[in-house]
Design an enzyme around this catalytic site. Structure first.
Site, PDB file in Angstrom:
ATOM      1  N   THR A  37       0.908  -1.130   0.000  1.00 41.72           N
ATOM      2  CA  THR A  37       0.000   0.000   0.000  1.00 41.72           C
ATOM      3  C   THR A  37       0.940   1.169   0.000  1.00 41.72           C
ATOM      4  OG1 THR A  37      -1.871  -1.018   1.142  1.00 41.72           O
ATOM      5  CG2 THR A  37      -1.531   1.291   1.584  1.00 41.72           C
ATOM      6  N   ARG A  40     -13.978  -7.624  -1.621  1.00 43.95           N
ATOM      7  CA  ARG A  40     -13.242  -7.373  -0.370  1.00 43.95           C
ATOM      8  C   ARG A  40     -12.640  -5.947  -0.344  1.00 43.95           C
ATOM      9  NH1 ARG A  40      -7.858  -5.795   1.233  1.00 43.95           N
ATOM     10  NH2 ARG A  40      -7.568  -6.501   3.354  1.00 43.95           N
ATOM     11  N   VAL A  41     -12.838  -5.267   0.756  1.00 42.03           N
ATOM     12  CA  VAL A  41     -12.261  -3.935   0.935  1.00 42.03           C
ATOM     13  C   VAL A  41     -11.454  -3.941   2.231  1.00 42.03           C
ATOM     14  CG1 VAL A  41     -12.757  -1.483   1.263  1.00 42.03           C
ATOM     15  CG2 VAL A  41     -14.215  -2.843  -0.252  1.00 42.03           C
ATOM     16  N   GLY A  42     -10.263  -3.369   2.180  1.00 39.59           N
ATOM     17  CA  GLY A  42      -9.414  -3.306   3.373  1.00 39.59           C
ATOM     18  C   GLY A  42      -9.560  -1.983   4.111  1.00 39.59           C
ATOM     19  N   ASP A  43      -8.553  -1.672   4.903  1.00 43.87           N
ATOM     20  CA  ASP A  43      -8.597  -0.468   5.742  1.00 43.87           C
ATOM     21  C   ASP A  43      -8.252   0.827   5.006  1.00 43.87           C
ATOM     22  OD1 ASP A  43      -5.980  -1.658   5.469  1.00 43.87           O
ATOM     23  OD2 ASP A  43      -5.266  -0.150   6.883  1.00 43.87           O
ATOM     24  N   THR A  59      -0.424   0.665   6.669  1.00 42.61           N
ATOM     25  CA  THR A  59      -0.277  -0.463   5.748  1.00 42.61           C
ATOM     26  C   THR A  59      -0.210  -1.741   6.580  1.00 42.61           C
ATOM     27  OG1 THR A  59       1.134  -1.565   4.135  1.00 42.61           O
ATOM     28  CG2 THR A  59       2.247  -0.125   5.692  1.00 42.61           C
ATOM     29  N   GLY A  60      -0.869  -2.786   6.115  1.00 42.67           N
ATOM     30  CA  GLY A  60      -0.823  -4.024   6.888  1.00 42.67           C
ATOM     31  C   GLY A  60      -2.044  -4.872   6.622  1.00 42.67           C
ATOM     32  N   GLY A  85      -5.314  -5.538   6.535  1.00 42.46           N
ATOM     33  CA  GLY A  85      -6.431  -4.614   6.608  1.00 42.46           C
ATOM     34  C   GLY A  85      -7.557  -4.996   7.544  1.00 42.46           C
TER      35      GLY A  85
HETATM   36  N1  ASP Z   1      -3.902  -2.608   4.189  1.00 41.42           N
HETATM   37  C1  ASP Z   1      -4.092  -3.024   2.820  1.00 41.42           C
HETATM   38  C2  ASP Z   1      -5.367  -3.792   2.698  1.00 41.42           C
HETATM   39  O1  ASP Z   1      -5.688  -4.542   3.599  1.00 41.42           O
HETATM   40  C3  ASP Z   1      -3.022  -3.895   2.311  1.00 41.42           C
HETATM   41  C4  ASP Z   1      -1.648  -3.457   2.538  1.00 41.42           C
HETATM   42  O2  ASP Z   1      -1.349  -2.554   3.307  1.00 41.42           O
HETATM   43  O3  ASP Z   1      -0.813  -4.077   1.902  1.00 41.42           O
HETATM   44  O4  ASP Z   1      -6.013  -3.696   1.669  1.00 41.42           O
END
Ligand code: ASP
Length: 314
Positions: free
Chosen positions: A175, A203-206, A226-227, A229
């Site tokens: 990210t 699917r949707v992340g953070d 980032t991480g 999600g």
């Molecule tokens: N946080 C992002 C998500 O979950 C992914 C990432 O940071 O790599 O979509």
């Protein structure tokens, strides 16, 4: 007045020696270019909003990072991108999710904030809004990257999904994000991602969720995460950092470390974040092996780092 900017290009199992020196150099150069594009805006008296947008656009245009052009493949072989931006002065925000074909999702997120009455748009509707606001819809080959395609081939057809940036399949995060403090002490945060390889079911992340992956408030801090999600959503991570500063009087460093080194880990998640406050202080926290990251401050301090052992702030 101090001003500063920090950026990230994702966290994960980034271990020294795993990458070729050429690749390492390419990542560092791309990070530097993004950092400089945001910093020069701040130096010329521009706003934190313009600086974070410019830095994220630079990262979105680079195929090395999982955002914009370098976005990972979904289970259907498409690219679905998410992005958000928030202004710490007004606490106005814009976000988009599940969008395809948009060159710079962060620009669209900003248009949602500035050209609509809404905060969050997704899918087909967001694309309709994009077209009305003059965004070019690019063909899918603009987003094609051989490395990303191979990442997808490894797990295509299975139920597995994969975060970015690692050899270990279960801990790849990718990210991009930027936080900045301008010469007026206004702060902002922007985040953009392609999400997870092989993701499905919309699917949707953070990353596009205000308060989870992105947040800004002049009174406390601006944060981009980032991480993993799902855990960052449940931990309302970016807002939690702000709350610790607001309600517990934590410093920026204490708040980011508490959330990343304790609260996110306790939930079972991993990753990192970058944060800035209106004094121009910066914190870069992660609980993974590494995080692509960099910062530049008006007092002359500057660094671009990848691994845990790379020296940090100051
Ligand atoms: N946080 C992002 C998500 O979950 C992914 C990432 O940071 O790599 O979509």
């Amino acid at each position: 007045m101090n001003y500063s900017i920090a950026i990230h290009g994702g966290a994960g199992t980034l271990v020294k020696g795993m990458m070729t020196p050429e690749k390492e150099k390419a990542y560092k150069e791309a990070l530097k270019e993004a950092l400089d594009s945001g910093y020069s805006i701040l130096k010329n008296g521009g706003s934190a909003m313009d600086a974070v947008e410019a830095a994220v656009i630079s990262l979105e245009n680079c195929h090395l990072f999982n955002a914009g052009r370098g976005s990972v493949f979904t289970s259907a072989g498409t690219h679905e991108m998410d992005s958000s931006i928030m202004d710490g002065k007004t606490r106005k925000a814009g976000a988009v999710s599940l969008i395809t074909g948009i060159k710079n999702p962060v620009r669209l997120a900003r248009d949602v904030m500035e050209r609509s009455e809404h905060v969050f748009m997704a899918g087909e509707g967001a694309l309709e809004f994009a077209k009305l606001n003059g965004h070019e819809i690019l063909p899918s080959d603009y987003f094609y990257d051989e490395f990303r395609y191979q990442q997808w081939q490894e797990i295509k057809g299975s139920d597995a999904f994969q975060l970015d940036h690692s050899k270990k399949k279960d801990s790849k995060f990718g990210t991009v994000g930027a936080v900045a403090c301008d010469q007026n002490g206004n702060i902002a945060a922007a985040t953009s991602t392609g999400g997870m390889t092989n993701k499905k079911f919309g699917r949707v992340g953070d990353s596009p969720m205000i308060g989870a992956g992105n947040y800004a408030n002049n009174e406390t801090c601006a944060v981009s995460c980032t991480g993993s999600g799902e855990f960052f959503i449940r931990g309302v991570v970016a807002y939690d950092v702000s709350c610790l500063i607001e309600h517990k009087g934590y410093s920026l460093e204490q708040a980011t470390e508490e959330v990343i080194q304790h609260r996110v880990l306790e939930l079972g998640g991993d990753g990192g974040l970058i944060a800035v406050n209106s004094k121009g202080e910066i914190a870069l926290s992660f609980n993974t092996e590494g995080m692509y990251r960099g910062f530049k401050k008006s007092d002359g301090a500057e660094n671009i780092m990848i691994y845990r052992e790379d020296s940090s702030i100051s």
